[in-house]
Enzyme design. Sequence first.
Site, PDB file in Angstrom:
ATOM      1  N   HIS A 134      30.221  60.044  37.995  1.00 57.93           N
ATOM      2  CA  HIS A 134      29.215  59.236  38.699  1.00 57.93           C
ATOM      3  C   HIS A 134      27.811  59.511  38.139  1.00 57.93           C
ATOM      4  O   HIS A 134      27.076  58.580  37.799  1.00 57.93           O
ATOM      5  CB  HIS A 134      29.235  59.509  40.207  1.00 57.93           C
ATOM      6  CG  HIS A 134      28.023  58.940  40.895  1.00 57.93           C
ATOM      7  ND1 HIS A 134      27.943  57.629  41.300  1.00 57.93           N
ATOM      8  CD2 HIS A 134      26.819  59.502  41.192  1.00 57.93           C
ATOM      9  CE1 HIS A 134      26.747  57.403  41.820  1.00 57.93           C
ATOM     10  NE2 HIS A 134      26.046  58.525  41.771  1.00 57.93           N
ATOM     11  N   HIS A 139      24.305  57.041  36.111  1.00 50.86           N
ATOM     12  CA  HIS A 139      22.838  57.150  36.144  1.00 50.86           C
ATOM     13  C   HIS A 139      22.168  57.263  34.774  1.00 50.86           C
ATOM     14  O   HIS A 139      21.077  56.739  34.576  1.00 50.86           O
ATOM     15  CB  HIS A 139      22.414  58.370  36.974  1.00 50.86           C
ATOM     16  CG  HIS A 139      22.596  58.200  38.456  1.00 50.86           C
ATOM     17  ND1 HIS A 139      21.791  57.358  39.199  1.00 50.86           N
ATOM     18  CD2 HIS A 139      23.464  58.757  39.339  1.00 50.86           C
ATOM     19  CE1 HIS A 139      22.164  57.411  40.479  1.00 50.86           C
ATOM     20  NE2 HIS A 139      23.189  58.247  40.589  1.00 50.86           N
ATOM     21  N   GLU A 180      21.219  53.318  43.274  1.00 45.21           N
ATOM     22  CA  GLU A 180      22.660  53.449  43.541  1.00 45.21           C
ATOM     23  C   GLU A 180      23.390  52.108  43.644  1.00 45.21           C
ATOM     24  O   GLU A 180      24.511  51.977  43.151  1.00 45.21           O
ATOM     25  CB  GLU A 180      22.896  54.245  44.838  1.00 45.21           C
ATOM     26  CG  GLU A 180      22.498  55.712  44.768  1.00 45.21           C
ATOM     27  CD  GLU A 180      23.334  56.566  43.825  1.00 45.21           C
ATOM     28  OE1 GLU A 180      24.334  56.074  43.274  1.00 45.21           O
ATOM     29  OE2 GLU A 180      22.960  57.738  43.619  1.00 45.21           O
ATOM     30  N   SER A 199      30.017  52.968  38.670  1.00 45.42           N
ATOM     31  CA  SER A 199      31.013  54.038  38.561  1.00 45.42           C
ATOM     32  C   SER A 199      32.224  53.769  39.462  1.00 45.42           C
ATOM     33  O   SER A 199      33.126  54.597  39.545  1.00 45.42           O
ATOM     34  CB  SER A 199      30.384  55.409  38.874  1.00 45.42           C
ATOM     35  OG  SER A 199      29.837  55.446  40.178  1.00 45.42           O
TER      36      SER A 199
HETATM   37  N1  HBI Z   1      21.459  66.065  44.958  1.00 49.98           N
HETATM   38  N2  HBI Z   1      22.810  66.422  43.120  1.00 49.98           N
HETATM   39  C1  HBI Z   1      22.180  65.572  43.954  1.00 49.98           C
HETATM   40  N3  HBI Z   1      22.304  64.235  43.745  1.00 49.98           N
HETATM   41  C2  HBI Z   1      21.689  63.350  44.570  1.00 49.98           C
HETATM   42  O1  HBI Z   1      21.802  62.121  44.358  1.00 49.98           O
HETATM   43  C3  HBI Z   1      20.920  63.823  45.653  1.00 49.98           C
HETATM   44  C4  HBI Z   1      20.824  65.221  45.816  1.00 49.98           C
HETATM   45  N4  HBI Z   1      20.078  65.716  46.839  1.00 49.98           N
HETATM   46  C5  HBI Z   1      19.348  64.840  47.736  1.00 49.98           C
HETATM   47  C6  HBI Z   1      19.558  63.408  47.498  1.00 49.98           C
HETATM   48  N5  HBI Z   1      20.278  62.971  46.522  1.00 49.98           N
HETATM   49  C7  HBI Z   1      18.999  62.353  48.416  1.00 49.98           C
HETATM   50  O2  HBI Z   1      19.234  62.762  49.733  1.00 49.98           O
HETATM   51  C8  HBI Z   1      17.505  62.054  48.176  1.00 49.98           C
HETATM   52  O3  HBI Z   1      17.416  60.933  47.290  1.00 49.98           O
HETATM   53  C9  HBI Z   1      16.808  61.668  49.432  1.00 49.98           C
HETATM   54 FE    FE Z   2      24.101  58.737  42.434  1.00 48.18          FE
END
Ligand code: HBI
Ligand code: FE
Length: 289
Positions: A134, A139, A180, A199
Amino acid sequence: MKKPGSAHSDNELRGDYTQAAHDYTVAQDWDAYTPEMHERWRRLYARQSMLAEQYAAPEFLDGLQRLDCSYGVPRFEYANSVLDHATKWQLVAVPGFIPDEVFFEHLANRRFPVTRWIREERELDYLVEPDIFHDFFGHVPMLLDPHVADFLELYGKAGERAIAMNALPMLARIYWYTIEFGLIATPKGLKAFGAGIVSSAGETVFSVTDPNVLRLKFDPVRIMNTEYRIDDFQPNYFVLDSLGQLLRELVALDFGPIYETWRDKTPIPPGTLLEGERPWHGKLAEKPS
Ligand code: HBI
Ligand code: FE
């Protein structure tokens, strides 16, 4: 923090936060991937890249090609040389989901956290937490686009204020409905660029071809007030005219007053068409003949 991987004995990399630095980064340790993991990557790649040819945005396809990652689990080191050249982003390996403020801090500094472990065989079609397929396949191609590159830095920098103002869910919806699950209207019809879509085999086709799902034109304030689902296909999508529009409209937005106005109001449930609103109706994706 929960340990998402503790039940999965055949992948000890999964969810192991014990080796992580203060910023939650770890070494990718590429040599630790097994032949089975590389083979699983190749199968996922083959399936999703084939669908992407038909249903993903040209910017995604261009980025994917430049990353040259069809042969097996990619090396972050190589992707970083491509990214450095293109948009000055860098990937950092992480054990999985990381705390919000740490995630924002990385983005604000043009570092994208990529989960190091790969999903298991029984999870090929669906998993709740992000894995390397993913994070990387979904991304990283878009990080090569200059508009997305600048938008994500801006998003990272907006995080601190959103947290301080108690409005994080409003900011997070922007990420959800663009990075996303974003769609983009092109001369060849509707295309997907969101990582959660590209994905996923099912949602790639659904999001751009289903004639009945609710689509609305991109509107940041509407998005900030719209809840989302994490357990099924999205009941609504937002459609951009271009990736330039994403950056332009978000740069121009003063988040503070918007948070103040809407923060304490009930958000709109996913899939709701409000009174006076008209669904986006443009050309859907062309199915292969
Ligand atoms: N951590 N590894 C990872 N990937 C994410 O997409 C991610 C995260 N921590 C917080 C988060 N996304 C979201 O809650 C924030 O965009 C608000
Ligand atoms: Fe993501």
